[in-house]
Write an enzyme that holds these catalytic residues in place. Structure first.
Site, PDB file in Angstrom:
ATOM      1  N   LEU A 399      57.410  31.121  17.153  1.00 56.96           N
ATOM      2  CA  LEU A 399      56.549  32.311  16.966  1.00 56.96           C
ATOM      3  C   LEU A 399      55.280  31.970  17.462  1.00 56.96           C
ATOM      4  O   LEU A 399      54.885  30.924  17.536  1.00 56.96           O
ATOM      5  CB  LEU A 399      56.402  32.805  15.423  1.00 56.96           C
ATOM      6  CG  LEU A 399      57.415  33.067  14.648  1.00 56.96           C
ATOM      7  CD1 LEU A 399      57.197  33.169  13.013  1.00 56.96           C
ATOM      8  CD2 LEU A 399      58.225  34.487  15.252  1.00 56.96           C
ATOM      9  N   ASP A 400      54.688  33.092  18.096  1.00 59.97           N
ATOM     10  CA  ASP A 400      53.139  32.871  18.641  1.00 59.97           C
ATOM     11  C   ASP A 400      52.513  32.291  17.656  1.00 59.97           C
ATOM     12  O   ASP A 400      52.349  32.734  16.493  1.00 59.97           O
ATOM     13  CB  ASP A 400      52.650  34.204  19.144  1.00 59.97           C
ATOM     14  CG  ASP A 400      53.124  34.890  20.381  1.00 59.97           C
ATOM     15  OD1 ASP A 400      53.769  34.013  21.040  1.00 59.97           O
ATOM     16  OD2 ASP A 400      53.087  35.940  20.529  1.00 59.97           O
ATOM     17  N   MET A 401      51.342  31.615  17.825  1.00 58.13           N
ATOM     18  CA  MET A 401      50.594  31.166  17.019  1.00 58.13           C
ATOM     19  C   MET A 401      49.876  31.866  16.015  1.00 58.13           C
ATOM     20  O   MET A 401      49.672  31.583  14.786  1.00 58.13           O
ATOM     21  CB  MET A 401      49.261  30.107  17.705  1.00 58.13           C
ATOM     22  CG  MET A 401      48.379  29.422  16.825  1.00 58.13           C
ATOM     23  SD  MET A 401      47.138  28.701  18.014  1.00 58.13           S
ATOM     24  CE  MET A 401      46.090  27.865  16.615  1.00 58.13           C
TER      25      MET A 401
END
Length: 554
Positions: A399-401
């Site tokens: 997942l994106d940060m």
């Protein structure tokens, strides 16, 4: 020369100056920069000709403001734009370019005229009807010859196959001496075919040669012109880099080639130095103005590739501006890069499911899935520390940060491969929930916008129908409240920043996710959460459905 220092029309006496200059690649505009931006935008609104001519209505532009202080302590601001505005590098009200390319007597303009003349000659040759016909005739005749030769080769091969069969048949019926004589005759026939094929090919090529010579002469002429233009363009670009001399707060001067010398690659991208930020700082230094704070924003129509929203602030670009601004800001007290700080230091990982083979994490926002370049703390590093006996990469997907939600973790390599195969073959069902800034009209729909990384400004992604990778998303509106829309996203593919770009892009939903500091406007957090995940358990072979709640939804 008329001063381009603009005094504030708004009373800013109550606003304190920042203690440090803002880090240009990740910042929230200071109140002084916000005032300067509003005043610049008011000026832009008054320049109706730029909209009537289509300059900003068809394609927007990056603008910038630099709040500065005079030697007597008076605050004001400078205004700048990237590249050209309404076809010109210089406009009233705005700082000039670092190097004025478009002066009538400039060497650059003279050399550009020579290149333009080469281009005209090249285009004239390429569009000449007789040359177009020559190229078509050449291809047609060459194809015809290849077909004739291929047909003749097939005939020869057919005769050869028949002779082989005939030889086998005759061997059973003829005496030894007569068979040897017969076999020699057949070999001679094969040799005759080979001689004929060579002579036939020479005959066809001889007929073709006059056309071939005329074609090769044209191609040679075209290639010579292209080479001359390419070499001239490269030389002019190299010369131009020598002419772009930048100042910094310490009074040092350095040209763009020297600035990029220690970089990889060490060749500056085209148009380096033409962005708003370097132009603003250069003018400030040349006129003894102290830089206080800066902001850049997009004004006008959104482009078709990058995500740019009218009026939104954006950081300086990385590939062109980062090396230049690093030099130009030497001697100024600049904020530390906030991206080097670990926002997950005091955050914990909630385990929402676990068995002997795998577990699922509810990843908080602003928490890396895997270690980054400057921050090692991540879900992966913490899981490896928690489960030292585990094998394999553990983190099955990412997942994106800034995105929160469900993240699967495998405890051994076999489980990892099984789960990842489910992701690759799109057997895993994913549902995200998001809040968008703007009203989405359709209740549900499908977005198909191919994406690739913006090579000039990583990690941004842009829409590219030629080189982008397929990126598809299904969406469903949950509800609309005022100027916001809550939606479910069902990503069919899993490209970097896919949901963020599909939400924000003008050809997507044209409504950025709330809190998107890359494609929208920064808020307390990105309002995007991986809410539900459905997969098949690798061992139990049963369907597992995991769900978590988003902390931004009430």
């Amino acid at each position: 020369m008329k001063s381009l220092f603009h005094s504030f029309k708004t009373d800013v006496a109550h606003l304190e100056k920042p203690s440090q200059f803002n880090y240009p690649f990740y910042y929230e505009p200071h109140p002084l920069a916000l005032v300067a931006t509003r005043e610049l935008q008011t000026y832009l609104e008054s320049q109706t000709q730029w909209f009537q001519e289509g300059s900003l209505q068809e394609a927007g532009k990056m603008f910038g403001v630099l709040v500065v202080e005079t030697e007597t302590g008076k605050l004001g601001y400078l205004a700048g734009f990237s590249g050209k505005l309404a076809g010109e590098t210089t406009q009233d009200f705005f700082v000039p370019p670092v190097y004025e390319l478009e002066r009538v007597d400039s060497f650059f303009r003279q050399e550009t005229a020579k290149l333009d003349e080469l281009t005209k000659v090249l285009q004239s040759l390429e569009t000449d009807l007789s040359n177009i016909q020559l190229q078509a005739d050449y291809k047609k005749e060459l194809t015809k010859i290849e077909l004739q030769l291929e047909t003749e080769k097939e005939r020869i091969q057919s005769r050869k196959r028949k002779r082989r069969i005939h030889i086998k048949e005759q061997k059973r019926t003829l005496s030894e001496s007569k068979f040897q004589q017969f076999e020699a005759q057949q070999r001679q026939l094969s040799l005759n075919d080979s001689f004929f094929l060579r002579e036939y090919e020479e005959y066809l090529l001889e007929k073709f040669r006059p056309l071939q010579q005329r074609f090769e002469k044209l191609e040679s002429e075209l290639e010579t012109l292209k080479t001359k233009r390419r070499e001239g363009s490269n030389w002019l670009q190299d010369w131009l880099f020598d002419e772009y001399n930048f100042l910094n707060a310490q009074g040092e001067i350095r040209n763009v080639k020297d600035i990029f010398k220690s970089r990889i690659p060490d060749t500056p991208p085209a148009a380096t130095g033409d962005c708003a930020a370097p132009k603003l700082l250069q003018y400030a230094y040349e006129n003894n103005l102290k830089p206080i704070t800066m902001a850049e924003f997009w004004y006008g129509a959104s482009p078709k590739s990058k995500v740019r929203q009218h009026g939104n602030f954006y950081p300086s670009c990385r590939s062109r501006c980062e090396p230049v601004l690093e030099f130009m800001l030497q001697g100024i007290d600049v904020e530390e890069n906030p991206l080097l700080e670990n926002p997950a230091t005091h955050k914990e990982l909630e385990i929402i499911y676990e068995d002997d083979y795998l577990l699922a994490i509810n990843k908080p926002s602003e928490f890396l899935s895997v270690p980054g370049k400057s921050i090692s703390d991540s879900v992966q590093s913490r899981m490896k520390a928690r489960y030292p006996e585990a094998t394999g990469p553990m983190i099955v997907h990412r997942l994106d940060m800034s995105t929160s939600g469900i993240l699967l973790v495998a405890k051994n390599l076999e489980i990892y491969h099984d789960l990842q195969e489910q992701f690759v073959t799109r057997k895993v069902q994913k549902r995200y929930v998001a809040v968008l800034k703007g009203t989405v009209k359709e209740d549900h729909g499908y977005i198909d916008l191919p994406l690739r990384v913006d090579l000039d400004n990583r990690p941004y992604q842009l829409v590219d129908f030629e080189y982008g990778k397929s990126a598809r998303t299904r969406y469903e509106v949950i509800h609309r409240v005022m100027d916001s829309t809550s939606v479910y996203f069902y990503p069919i593919t899993g490209r970097t920043h896919q949901l963020r770009v599909h939400a924000a892009h003008v050809d997507g939903l044209n409504a950025p996710i709330v809190g998107d500091d890359l494609y929208g406007t920064k808020d307390q957090r990105l309002h995007l959460h991986a809410q539900q995940l459905t997969f098949t358990h690798p061992v139990a072979q049963k369907t597992v459905v995991l769900q978590t709640k988003a902390d931004f939804l009430t």
